[in-house]
Design a protein around this motif. Sequence first.
Motif, PDB file in Angstrom:
ATOM      1  N   ASN A 170       0.699  -0.968  -0.074  1.00  0.00           N
ATOM      2  CA  ASN A 170       0.260   0.102   0.165  1.00  0.00           C
ATOM      3  C   ASN A 170       0.976   1.602   0.072  1.00  0.00           C
ATOM      4  OD1 ASN A 170      -1.868   1.708   0.215  1.00  0.00           O
ATOM      5  ND2 ASN A 170      -2.238   1.732   2.239  1.00  0.00           N
ATOM      6  N   TYR A 171       0.881   1.693  -1.546  1.00  0.00           N
ATOM      7  CA  TYR A 171       1.934   3.000  -1.439  1.00  0.00           C
ATOM      8  C   TYR A 171       1.726   3.782  -2.142  1.00  0.00           C
ATOM      9  CZ  TYR A 171       5.212  -1.269  -1.282  1.00  0.00           C
ATOM     10  OH  TYR A 171       5.831  -2.056  -1.226  1.00  0.00           O
ATOM     11  N   PHE A 172       0.205   4.293  -2.599  1.00  0.00           N
ATOM     12  CA  PHE A 172      -0.219   5.320  -2.413  1.00  0.00           C
ATOM     13  C   PHE A 172      -1.940   4.759  -1.636  1.00  0.00           C
ATOM     14  CE2 PHE A 172      -0.978   2.936  -6.868  1.00  0.00           C
ATOM     15  CZ  PHE A 172      -2.028   2.588  -6.949  1.00  0.00           C
ATOM     16  N   THR A 173      -3.452   6.027  -1.922  1.00  0.00           N
ATOM     17  CA  THR A 173      -4.612   5.614  -1.738  1.00  0.00           C
ATOM     18  C   THR A 173      -5.185   7.064  -2.036  1.00  0.00           C
ATOM     19  OG1 THR A 173      -5.886   5.336   0.450  1.00  0.00           O
ATOM     20  CG2 THR A 173      -3.834   6.962   0.938  1.00  0.00           C
ATOM     21  N   TYR A 174      -6.774   7.018  -1.463  1.00  0.00           N
ATOM     22  CA  TYR A 174      -7.456   7.696  -2.291  1.00  0.00           C
ATOM     23  C   TYR A 174      -8.116   8.340  -1.250  1.00  0.00           C
ATOM     24  CZ  TYR A 174      -7.365   7.189  -7.491  1.00  0.00           C
ATOM     25  OH  TYR A 174      -6.613   7.212  -8.541  1.00  0.00           O
ATOM     26  N   ASP A 175      -7.948   9.579  -0.827  1.00  0.00           N
ATOM     27  CA  ASP A 175      -8.685  10.068   0.403  1.00  0.00           C
ATOM     28  C   ASP A 175     -10.038  10.452   0.048  1.00  0.00           C
ATOM     29  OD1 ASP A 175      -6.669  10.424   2.272  1.00  0.00           O
ATOM     30  OD2 ASP A 175      -5.841  12.136   0.667  1.00  0.00           O
ATOM     31  N   GLN A 176     -11.464  10.329   0.665  1.00  0.00           N
ATOM     32  CA  GLN A 176     -13.170  10.532   0.245  1.00  0.00           C
ATOM     33  C   GLN A 176     -13.042   8.991  -0.998  1.00  0.00           C
ATOM     34  OE1 GLN A 176     -11.006  13.251   0.560  1.00  0.00           O
ATOM     35  NE2 GLN A 176     -11.530  13.192   2.332  1.00  0.00           N
ATOM     36  N   PRO A 177     -13.015   7.987  -1.071  1.00  0.00           N
ATOM     37  CA  PRO A 177     -12.964   7.139  -2.149  1.00  0.00           C
ATOM     38  C   PRO A 177     -14.377   6.925  -2.676  1.00  0.00           C
ATOM     39  CG  PRO A 177     -12.261   5.936  -0.445  1.00  0.00           C
ATOM     40  CD  PRO A 177     -11.952   7.534   0.320  1.00  0.00           C
ATOM     41  N   TRP A 178     -14.969   7.709  -2.022  1.00  0.00           N
ATOM     42  CA  TRP A 178     -16.819   7.309  -2.250  1.00  0.00           C
ATOM     43  C   TRP A 178     -17.701   8.812  -3.542  1.00  0.00           C
ATOM     44  CZ3 TRP A 178     -15.069   7.923   2.620  1.00  0.00           C
ATOM     45  CH2 TRP A 178     -15.002   9.487   2.583  1.00  0.00           C
ATOM     46  N   GLU A 179     -15.819   9.633  -3.596  1.00  0.00           N
ATOM     47  CA  GLU A 179     -15.659  10.300  -4.501  1.00  0.00           C
ATOM     48  C   GLU A 179     -15.235  10.671  -5.701  1.00  0.00           C
ATOM     49  OE1 GLU A 179     -15.080  14.125  -2.840  1.00  0.00           O
ATOM     50  OE2 GLU A 179     -16.953  14.348  -1.747  1.00  0.00           O
ATOM     51  N   TYR A 180     -14.591   8.819  -5.460  1.00  0.00           N
ATOM     52  CA  TYR A 180     -14.028   9.125  -6.594  1.00  0.00           C
ATOM     53  C   TYR A 180     -14.880   8.946  -8.393  1.00  0.00           C
ATOM     54  CZ  TYR A 180     -11.238   5.661 -10.512  1.00  0.00           C
ATOM     55  OH  TYR A 180     -10.455   5.258 -10.919  1.00  0.00           O
ATOM     56  N   ASP A 181     -14.145   9.527  -9.276  1.00  0.00           N
ATOM     57  CA  ASP A 181     -14.504  10.110 -10.431  1.00  0.00           C
ATOM     58  C   ASP A 181     -13.730   9.052 -11.379  1.00  0.00           C
ATOM     59  OD1 ASP A 181     -15.921  10.670 -12.690  1.00  0.00           O
ATOM     60  OD2 ASP A 181     -16.480  12.573 -12.247  1.00  0.00           O
ATOM     61  N   SER A 193       3.731   9.020   2.501  1.00  0.00           N
ATOM     62  CA  SER A 193       4.692   9.244   2.476  1.00  0.00           C
ATOM     63  C   SER A 193       4.743   7.804   4.105  1.00  0.00           C
ATOM     64  CB  SER A 193       4.229  10.590   3.706  1.00  0.00           C
ATOM     65  OG  SER A 193       4.065  10.111   4.925  1.00  0.00           O
ATOM     66  N   ASP A 194       6.616   7.960   4.145  1.00  0.00           N
ATOM     67  CA  ASP A 194       7.093   6.415   5.180  1.00  0.00           C
ATOM     68  C   ASP A 194       6.856   5.517   5.151  1.00  0.00           C
ATOM     69  OD1 ASP A 194       8.716   9.049   6.044  1.00  0.00           O
ATOM     70  OD2 ASP A 194       6.215   9.098   7.673  1.00  0.00           O
ATOM     71  N   ALA A 195       5.822   4.371   3.448  1.00  0.00           N
ATOM     72  CA  ALA A 195       5.064   3.926   3.490  1.00  0.00           C
ATOM     73  C   ALA A 195       6.174   2.344   3.143  1.00  0.00           C
ATOM     74  CB  ALA A 195       4.232   3.458   1.989  1.00  0.00           C
ATOM     75  N   LEU A 196       7.507   2.787   3.821  1.00  0.00           N
ATOM     76  CA  LEU A 196       8.690   2.226   3.383  1.00  0.00           C
ATOM     77  C   LEU A 196       9.334   2.393   4.699  1.00  0.00           C
ATOM     78  CD1 LEU A 196       9.623   1.557  -0.801  1.00  0.00           C
ATOM     79  CD2 LEU A 196       8.623  -0.329   0.663  1.00  0.00           C
ATOM     80  N   ALA A 197      10.269   1.139   4.342  1.00  0.00           N
ATOM     81  CA  ALA A 197      11.374   1.519   5.685  1.00  0.00           C
ATOM     82  C   ALA A 197      12.588   2.447   5.749  1.00  0.00           C
ATOM     83  CB  ALA A 197      12.003   0.402   6.745  1.00  0.00           C
ATOM     84  N   PRO A 198      13.220   3.181   5.777  1.00  0.00           N
ATOM     85  CA  PRO A 198      14.538   3.598   5.867  1.00  0.00           C
ATOM     86  C   PRO A 198      15.293   3.081   4.855  1.00  0.00           C
ATOM     87  CG  PRO A 198      13.696   4.595   8.043  1.00  0.00           C
ATOM     88  CD  PRO A 198      12.870   3.288   7.266  1.00  0.00           C
TER      89      PRO A 198
END
Length: 884
Positions: A170-181, A193-198
């Motif tokens: 999971n390296y990207f996501t959607y905010d307010q996915p219910w509004e997706y067009d 951000s910080d999805a992976l360890a240093p």
Amino acid sequence: MKSTKHFYAKPMGALAVAVALALGGCNSDDETTVVNGSHVSSPEWQDQIIYFLMIDRFNDGDVSNSDQGQGEFDPTSEKKFSGGDLLGVSDKLDYIQELGASSVWITPPVANQWWDNEQDYGGYHGYWARDLQQVDEHFGDMTSYRNLARDIHDRNMYLIQDIVANHVGNYFTYDQPWEYDSSLPCAGFRLISDALAPGQSLPYPLNQNACREDGSGSYHWTPSISDHNDPLQEKTWQLSDLDDLNTTDPEVIAYLKQSYRKWIREVGVDAFRIDTVKFVDHPFWHDFLHADDGIMAQAEQTGREQFLTFGEVFESSTAYNTEGEQKMLTYLGEGDNQQLASVLNFPLQTTMTRVFAGGQATDYLRFRLEKMMELFPNPYLLPNFIDNHDMPRFLSQASTADLKQALMTLLTVPGIPVIYQGTEQAMVASRDAMFEGGYREDGEQTDAFDQNSEMYKFIQQLAQLRRNNPVLTRGDIEVIASDKAGAGVFSFVRKYADQEVLVLMNTATVPMLLNHLNLQQPEGTVFEQQIQANWPQAPGALVSDANGELSLSLPAKAAVVYFKTNNMAPVDTPELSISLSDDWNQRTITQDTLISGSAEPNQHLQLVVDGNLAKATAFQADDSGQWSVTLSTRHFAIGEQQHRFAIYSPEQAAGLADVHFTSNLAWSQTADLVIDDSGDAQQGAGGPNGVYSLPSDPSFDQVNSQLAIEQAEVYTVGSNVRLKLTMNNLTDTWLPPNGFDHVGFTIFIDLPEQADSGETVLPKLSASMPSGTWNLNAVIFGWQNSIYNSEGANATTWGEAVTPAPQVSVDKQQRAIYMDFASDTLGRPESLDGIRFYVTTWDLDGLSATYRPLAVDAGPWNFSGGAADEAKIWDELPIITLSE
């Protein structure tokens, strides 16, 4: 090339040998990578028994790699790494092989995302990749993986690797996915951000994860699936927020082929189990597997002419239907469009759970096995299983006696048996670690590799029987007895060459009459016992009577395997003078009905309905040999249902052949009782004081809560009880087998006839009965419906699993969930007066069958607004008291 004595552990195919010699041990990929794996010819896969393990939760062979110092390791947490590794698997190969397994299936060993702050969960399981060409640091390195392959092959065993092509971490996501067009795919998109360890990074093309407005690139720019019934979402949206790979993109296809060819070539993997198959379009699977640069070509180059690929198409089927099988078949392909070689047999798993753990009709299993043999081009390659890591364990809803029956079936029917780690130790929690110090749901710190345990020994015996007898791996199958009315008799035969096997079972909790079983054998044919479960006094031999039949009383939960011999024995077939007066051919009854006939004068007889000897009705012929007896419908289930009855002579231990008939009882159109519960716990707030909040994951409806009950209706017929619960909202986002999700019901039943055995504490809910006690506890949610009695129940344990579980059905349009409690579930009461139901709601995790936690602070998968030890009750009904 690196020299190794393990290069060919077994003879390879001629083509593979020629290719290897021509290339000097190198493959033909552009990288011209040295082939230094351990390579063996493919086995006859139908002869295999697979042991499936989770690397992190199996065994810790090297403690130095357990903690990588990023807060991702905590063996007291179910969310984090526990410490298992590839060396640990190597160290326990004796344990696996001596159990009887001949192939080892491991969860993905690839480098994973270690922690996902968005989901508050870790990638210890291996399915959240960050690099498909590297071994995760927690599990070891390429050397330890190669060593495992060589150790496995040295034992004439085989290595199966779990792979994923649908998604990565999971390296990207959607905010307010219910509004997706879909016309604006980057609106709401956010790189995490910080999805992976240093020090960690994604390789190309996985690192091309900046959203593209034109929809092209390495990923599908979509939010999480919100409707699993939508084919477009199924194939292109994110599964649980995991980044969905664009498997039509040439760069992604090339990367996936290159990555998974590597594990065959450089390690020596013999087969792939493929995760989340149904979430990827069909053309990809044909190309990925069968193109000139695909997986099968690489396998053939290393001598694996029968490289096995079996996929996860998580689909069940309803009783007497094949919707799951039909979808699974589409991923096998045909002709020039070959796809996978096989698929995991989820419909059979679901049916075995319903029959053995839920006490449902054994005829469901007859239907499922027959359709398996009819529909699949090679049913002998279907991996069959009882447990896995993505569902509640069988023993979380069943007894050890039930488990033994399921295991006996698993290891005696066609297909490849799969044993999930810990089943052989009767483990109850889905992802508990086997090794001392690893995560255990109960907090115990013990080693679970006991080779003298009851279940280990039982599986060991079954595996040896299967391994030594080709009839169990190659024979056809014919079900010769099953019960349509509920739990009861189940029997089948397997035949191959000169071998014949007879399997007998009784799934009921009472003795059952196996009546006039047609063995299709000459009089006096002897069958010898090979193995039994739950019946220490099982006959050592069975003999067919003058009609080639067998009649026998089977104790509760008995299961036995017999092999036909060449021996013949004398047999005494009783002569009966019992007859019926009426013609029962194709008869349907809707009320109590009189049966009459004749017998010897004053002869003592029994009416045995549906084989149930414990509830047989005793009666006697009169001086002239005439008799009559009433067939009661009080304990029959509702709906059109097929039954059998026999007129039986206990003295002669024989009776008339079963008479088959149909009952057709209906629920009243008017409820006996209606309870209005609308207006509370609906608008995203619930709990005893109305202050709890729902988990924040979007699949929970914050406005129209799935956990709120609007109305309850109670219906009774005979001694059957139906609860109809109309919900504020009813969703099936995750396609649960029971037809609804994000609500679980815990229903406590007080039986006046069992008042002395009642309990007051409500297991796992941090609460107590509002008044009185309970005797039965039904746990019903999307993935399970089980029932427990109060024996052994306490604040942390449901109690003893019993059968039959309530039947569940759904009317989504009406937002209604029906729960039918059969007479047998309630102990066949002669009166419903005073029976009480206390209904509560909360949500359970479909993976582990555990109640979602309650915390002060909000989270995606926990309820909030209360302390962890407060009551886990979102909505409740006042106690319902029945009267009759």
